[in-house]
Design a protein around this motif. Structure first.
Motif, short mmCIF file in Angstrom:
data_model
loop_
_atom_site.label_atom_id
_atom_site.label_comp_id
_atom_site.label_asym_id
_atom_site.label_seq_id
_atom_site.Cartn_x
_atom_site.Cartn_y
_atom_site.Cartn_z
N UNK A 132 0.44 -1.44 -0.04
CA UNK A 132 0.13 0.18 0.34
C UNK A 132 0.92 1.35 0.11
N UNK A 133 2.17 0.74 0.28
CA UNK A 133 2.82 2.20 -0.12
C UNK A 133 3.66 2.34 -1.77
N UNK A 134 3.72 3.29 -2.22
CA UNK A 134 4.77 3.93 -3.50
C UNK A 134 5.75 4.30 -3.61
N UNK A 135 6.17 3.81 -4.61
CA UNK A 135 8.07 4.50 -5.20
C UNK A 135 8.18 5.86 -4.22
N UNK A 136 9.70 6.53 -3.99
CA UNK A 136 9.70 7.81 -2.84
C UNK A 136 9.31 7.47 -1.57
N UNK A 137 8.20 6.72 -1.31
CA UNK A 137 7.79 6.46 0.23
C UNK A 137 8.44 6.57 1.25
N UNK A 138 8.67 6.75 2.31
CA UNK A 138 10.34 6.16 3.58
C UNK A 138 9.31 5.25 4.46
N UNK A 139 10.42 4.48 5.19
CA UNK A 139 9.79 3.70 6.67
C UNK A 139 11.10 4.23 7.45
N UNK A 165 10.08 12.19 8.29
CA UNK A 165 10.02 13.87 6.74
C UNK A 165 8.76 13.22 6.40
N UNK A 166 8.59 14.70 5.09
CA UNK A 166 7.80 14.50 4.60
C UNK A 166 7.16 13.57 3.82
N UNK A 167 7.96 12.30 3.54
CA UNK A 167 7.93 11.15 2.57
C UNK A 167 7.38 9.90 3.37
N UNK A 168 7.56 9.60 4.47
CA UNK A 168 7.73 8.86 5.54
C UNK A 168 5.97 8.44 5.52
N UNK A 169 6.17 7.04 5.81
CA UNK A 169 4.65 6.90 5.22
C UNK A 169 4.53 6.17 6.65
N UNK A 170 5.20 5.03 6.92
CA UNK A 170 5.02 3.61 7.74
C UNK A 170 6.16 3.80 8.84
#
Length: 381
Positions: free
Chosen positions: A85-92, A133-138
């Motif tokens: 459910x994540x996308x390229x560019x997302x950060x974990x 940061x703004x790319x952190x999703x998980x």
């Protein structure tokens, strides 16, 4: 219902046609329809849903206090669905001391898909928060971790994740909902390798996700349905049967675990014991706060000699403990993480986080404690 009742009755009902107390194994791939697009009941095709798997998923949701449970072909399949459910560019941001299979998936599969991972000691909350940061999703937690038994304060990390609008997932395999309920502490997703304590008998490979929001559950179910990582009906039945005795088994795992840890701390051949129920554990206060009925059955230790040869000799000599991968079954298992469960982690990374060659991980089972201690004593000689 209280937890001990939920393991048996939570989300469950007698089978409607026959009144069967346990759900039948609906060993079918498809279901008849009265007209195109009009199935007789709610089921159409077993990849989407199967009555036996549904019974398990309702039980999973109940024992973790979630709104939806999903049953997968393995723990890694469950983890994979979250990644999907994540996308390229997302950060974990992930625990540095991860299960080797999870680390392998993150580094050798999803990094190639453009997802960036940061590994951090989750006891250092300031450092963890600084990575958001703004790319952190998980944020991906294990607590206790595999194999170093490090703990993270789920409630405090959940507070940070909510403030930063970042999803929080917790691998609850070691603790199980008998000891720890991450959703109640603020997590969004709970993951289990149901192969372990939920199944409890070393006879099934399975995984699980439980969520507390319906919309997130729908996203994860779509990822599962679209890519097919489902649990079959017979395996679903076995895990559901295991859950019905989870509270009884976990009570004995905890009783035996603390006694094994105490024995090892006093043995002259042992240098260090990792067990959250010991007052010497650096996160003992966190364990007392969020592990509500005990401290589990996982014990890790190292040797005074710091020699791999001593760990290998010990593992070759155990008799009641079985030298094998996995954990959480009724039988006691012994494992050498550096060459078994964490062999996929590069040597320099293992050294950095503390997985030394003399490290031994024990999954303490439900046998008589005197037999377990006697086995450890003879093997340590």
């Amino acid at each position: 219902m209280k937890f001990n009742t939920k393991t048996i009755h939570g989300g469950q009902h007698n089978e409607k046609t026959t009144g069967a107390v346990m759900p039948p194994v609906f060993q079918t791939s498809t279901f008849a329809q009265t007209s195109p697009g009009k199935p007789i009941g709610v089921y159409e095709y077993s990849r989407a849903a199967n009555p036996t798997r549904s019974a398990l998923e309702e039980s999973l949701a109940s024992i973790e206090n979630g709104v939806r449970g999903l049953a997968f072909a393995s723990g890694l399949a469950a983890t994979d669905a979250v990644m999907k459910i994540l996308k390229p560019g997302d950060e974990v941001i992930a625990t540095d001391d991860l299960y080797g299979g999870t680390y392998r998936m993150f580094t050798r599969v999803y990094e190639d898909f453009g997802i960036k991972f940061h590994y951090v000691d989750m006891t250092d909350l300031k450092k963890m928060e600084s990575l958001i940061n703004s790319n952190t999703k998980l944020i991906w937690l294990e607590t206790p971790t595999n194999p170093l038994m490090k703990l993270a304060d789920i409630a405090e990390i959940a507070e940070i994740s909510k403030k930063k609008n970042v999803m929080l997932a917790v691998d609850n395999t070691f603790a199980t909902p008998y000891l720890q309920k991450p959703l109640d502490l603020g997590a969004d997703i709970v993951m289990h390798s149901a192969t372990k304590y939920l199944g409890g008998h070393s006879d099934v490979i399975a995984g699980a996700l439980v969520v507390k929001e319906k919309e997130l559950g729908e996203k994860l179910h779509f990822a599962q349905f679209a890519t097919g990582a489902i649990l079959g009906p017979m395996d679903s039945y076995l895990v559901l049967r295991g859950i019905k005795t989870l509270h009884l088994r976990m009570q004995r795992h905890c009783e035996n675990g603390i006694k094994v840890a105490d024995f090892l701390t006093k043995h002259t051949a042992v240098k260090r014991v990792y067990y959250p129920g010991l007052e010497s554990h650096p996160s003992y206060d966190i364990a007392k706060k969020q592990m509500i009925c005990g401290f589990g059955g996982m014990v890790t230790f190292t040797f005074n000699s710091a020699k791999k040869e001593d760990a290998v000799k010990f593992l070759e000599k155990v008799k009641v403990f079985t030298l094998a991968e996995s954990l959480g079954g009724v039988e006691s298992l012994a494992n050498h993480p550096a060459t078994m469960t964490h062999a996929s982690v590069p040597v320099d990374k293992r050294v950095e986080i503390g997985i030394t060659d003399d490290l031994v991980r024990l999954s303490v089972g439900v046998e008589d404690i005197d037999d377990l201690i006697a086995d450890l004593e003879q093997a340590l000689k």
